[in-house]
Write a protein that holds these residues in place. Structure first.
Motif, mmCIF file in Angstrom:
data_model
loop_
_atom_site.group_PDB
_atom_site.id
_atom_site.type_symbol
_atom_site.label_atom_id
_atom_site.label_comp_id
_atom_site.label_asym_id
_atom_site.label_seq_id
_atom_site.Cartn_x
_atom_site.Cartn_y
_atom_site.Cartn_z
ATOM 1 N N LEU A 1 4.909 17.506 -20.050
ATOM 2 C CA LEU A 1 4.913 16.094 -20.396
ATOM 3 C C LEU A 1 4.133 15.370 -19.310
ATOM 4 C CD1 LEU A 1 8.663 15.847 -21.370
ATOM 5 C CD2 LEU A 1 6.713 15.773 -22.934
ATOM 6 N N TRP A 2 3.147 14.571 -19.713
ATOM 7 C CA TRP A 2 2.272 13.861 -18.781
ATOM 8 C C TRP A 2 2.690 12.396 -18.697
ATOM 9 C CZ3 TRP A 2 -3.186 15.665 -17.681
ATOM 10 C CH2 TRP A 2 -3.360 17.026 -17.976
ATOM 11 N N TYR A 3 3.178 11.987 -17.537
ATOM 12 C CA TYR A 3 3.547 10.604 -17.255
ATOM 13 C C TYR A 3 2.435 9.962 -16.425
ATOM 14 C CZ TYR A 3 8.279 11.973 -18.636
ATOM 15 O OH TYR A 3 9.373 12.417 -19.336
ATOM 16 N N THR A 4 2.447 8.642 -16.321
ATOM 17 C CA THR A 4 1.511 7.945 -15.448
ATOM 18 C C THR A 4 2.288 7.100 -14.450
ATOM 19 O OG1 THR A 4 1.302 6.086 -16.982
ATOM 20 C CG2 THR A 4 -0.344 7.858 -17.168
ATOM 21 N N VAL A 5 1.619 6.777 -13.353
ATOM 22 C CA VAL A 5 2.179 5.886 -12.346
ATOM 23 C C VAL A 5 1.015 5.121 -11.723
ATOM 24 C CG1 VAL A 5 2.122 7.644 -10.505
ATOM 25 C CG2 VAL A 5 3.689 5.714 -10.310
ATOM 26 N N GLU A 6 1.191 3.814 -11.550
ATOM 27 C CA GLU A 6 0.159 3.021 -10.886
ATOM 28 C C GLU A 6 0.358 3.119 -9.384
ATOM 29 O OE1 GLU A 6 -0.119 -1.010 -12.252
ATOM 30 O OE2 GLU A 6 -1.061 -0.389 -14.124
ATOM 31 N N ILE A 7 -0.687 3.561 -8.707
ATOM 32 C CA ILE A 7 -0.682 3.641 -7.251
ATOM 33 C C ILE A 7 -2.029 3.109 -6.762
ATOM 34 C CG2 ILE A 7 -0.627 5.146 -5.225
ATOM 35 C CD1 ILE A 7 1.115 7.068 -6.769
ATOM 36 N N PRO A 8 -2.034 2.052 -5.963
ATOM 37 C CA PRO A 8 -3.307 1.553 -5.443
ATOM 38 C C PRO A 8 -3.975 2.587 -4.537
ATOM 39 C CG PRO A 8 -1.511 -0.002 -5.042
ATOM 40 C CD PRO A 8 -0.900 1.261 -5.532
ATOM 41 N N ARG A 9 -5.283 2.633 -4.592
ATOM 42 C CA ARG A 9 -6.062 3.581 -3.797
ATOM 43 C C ARG A 9 -5.755 3.488 -2.299
ATOM 44 N NH1 ARG A 9 -10.922 6.031 -4.709
ATOM 45 N NH2 ARG A 9 -11.121 4.971 -6.690
ATOM 46 N N ASP A 10 -5.402 2.303 -1.818
ATOM 47 C CA ASP A 10 -5.143 2.148 -0.381
ATOM 48 C C ASP A 10 -3.691 2.458 0.003
ATOM 49 O OD1 ASP A 10 -3.940 -0.078 -1.520
ATOM 50 O OD2 ASP A 10 -4.991 -1.547 -0.281
ATOM 51 N N GLN A 11 -2.883 2.904 -0.956
ATOM 52 C CA GLN A 11 -1.492 3.297 -0.679
ATOM 53 C C GLN A 11 -1.494 4.514 0.262
ATOM 54 O OE1 GLN A 11 1.674 2.257 -2.057
ATOM 55 N NE2 GLN A 11 2.555 3.728 -0.657
ATOM 56 N N PRO A 12 -0.801 4.433 1.390
ATOM 57 C CA PRO A 12 -0.721 5.612 2.272
ATOM 58 C C PRO A 12 -0.008 6.771 1.554
ATOM 59 C CG PRO A 12 0.051 3.628 3.394
ATOM 60 C CD PRO A 12 -0.116 3.271 1.953
ATOM 61 N N LEU A 13 -0.555 7.955 1.721
ATOM 62 C CA LEU A 13 -0.003 9.156 1.095
ATOM 63 C C LEU A 13 0.392 10.164 2.158
ATOM 64 C CD1 LEU A 13 -2.763 9.696 -1.631
ATOM 65 C CD2 LEU A 13 -0.583 8.496 -1.911
#
Length: 181
Positions: A125-137
């Motif tokens: 099952l493929w879900y999505t999540v919004e994460i800004p590119r500048d979010q620290p990972l």
């Protein structure tokens, strides 16, 4: 689970076939969980969670050590865990991010795995999540060689063998708001 899969509207005939396969499998068993690593039972439930940059619609993919492919983050659904909870757990474990995951999956695939653990079937099952590119990972370096943002155009122009075999089809199903401007 049956209701979640039934609500999915296939983007194409292949997703329709995968949905039919998944529904048949769900009717035939009450145990959809991987019990013993890497592949017992040989078919089990997986949750992918695809990070999408809300500003431009780019996708964050991980270069998976085991599969040798660029994939969305994700993992096997734990015993008695809801696949939505798996998606939220995996994004935190694999990228160090806590973010609201889409409540319902967008896409469904049935795929024979490749890599070190090749030979079993993931019903994903493929879900999505919004994460800004500048979010620290904080990527899980034990599972990934690297992590990078990909534009739709880069994915489409790249060799499809570098990715999950269904990623291109997933891109066609992303809502316009998540495709970037």
């Amino acid at each position: 689970m049956h209701d979640v899969v039934t609500r999915l509207e296939p983007v194409d005939n292949l997703e329709g076939e995968h949905r039919g396969h998944a529904l048949g499998w769900l009717r035939s068993t009450d145990d959809v969980f991987r019990r013993i690593k890497p592949a017992e039972p040989s078919r089990h439930l997986v949750s992918y969670v695809v990070p999408v940059d809300p500003a431009d619609g780019d996708l964050l993919l991980v270069e998976h050590v085991n599969a040798g492919l660029w994939l969305p983050p994700g993992g096997h659904v734990e015993v008695d865990e809801d696949p939505y909870e798996t998606a939220a757990r995996e994004i935190e474990e694999e990228l160090g991010v806590t973010a609201p995951v889409s409540k319902d999956p967008l896409f469904l695939t049935v795929t024979e795995t490749v890599g070190i653990d090749a030979g079993h079937i993931d019903v994903s099952l493929w879900y999505t999540v919004e994460i800004p590119r500048d979010q620290p990972l904080k990527p899980d370096t034990g599972e990934f060689h690297s992590v990078r943002w990909w534009s739709r155009d880069e994915i489409v122009k790249s060799d499809p063998a570098r990715f999950d075999p269904h990623l291109g089809r997933f891109l066609r199903k992303l809502p316009n708001a998540e495709r970037g401007r």
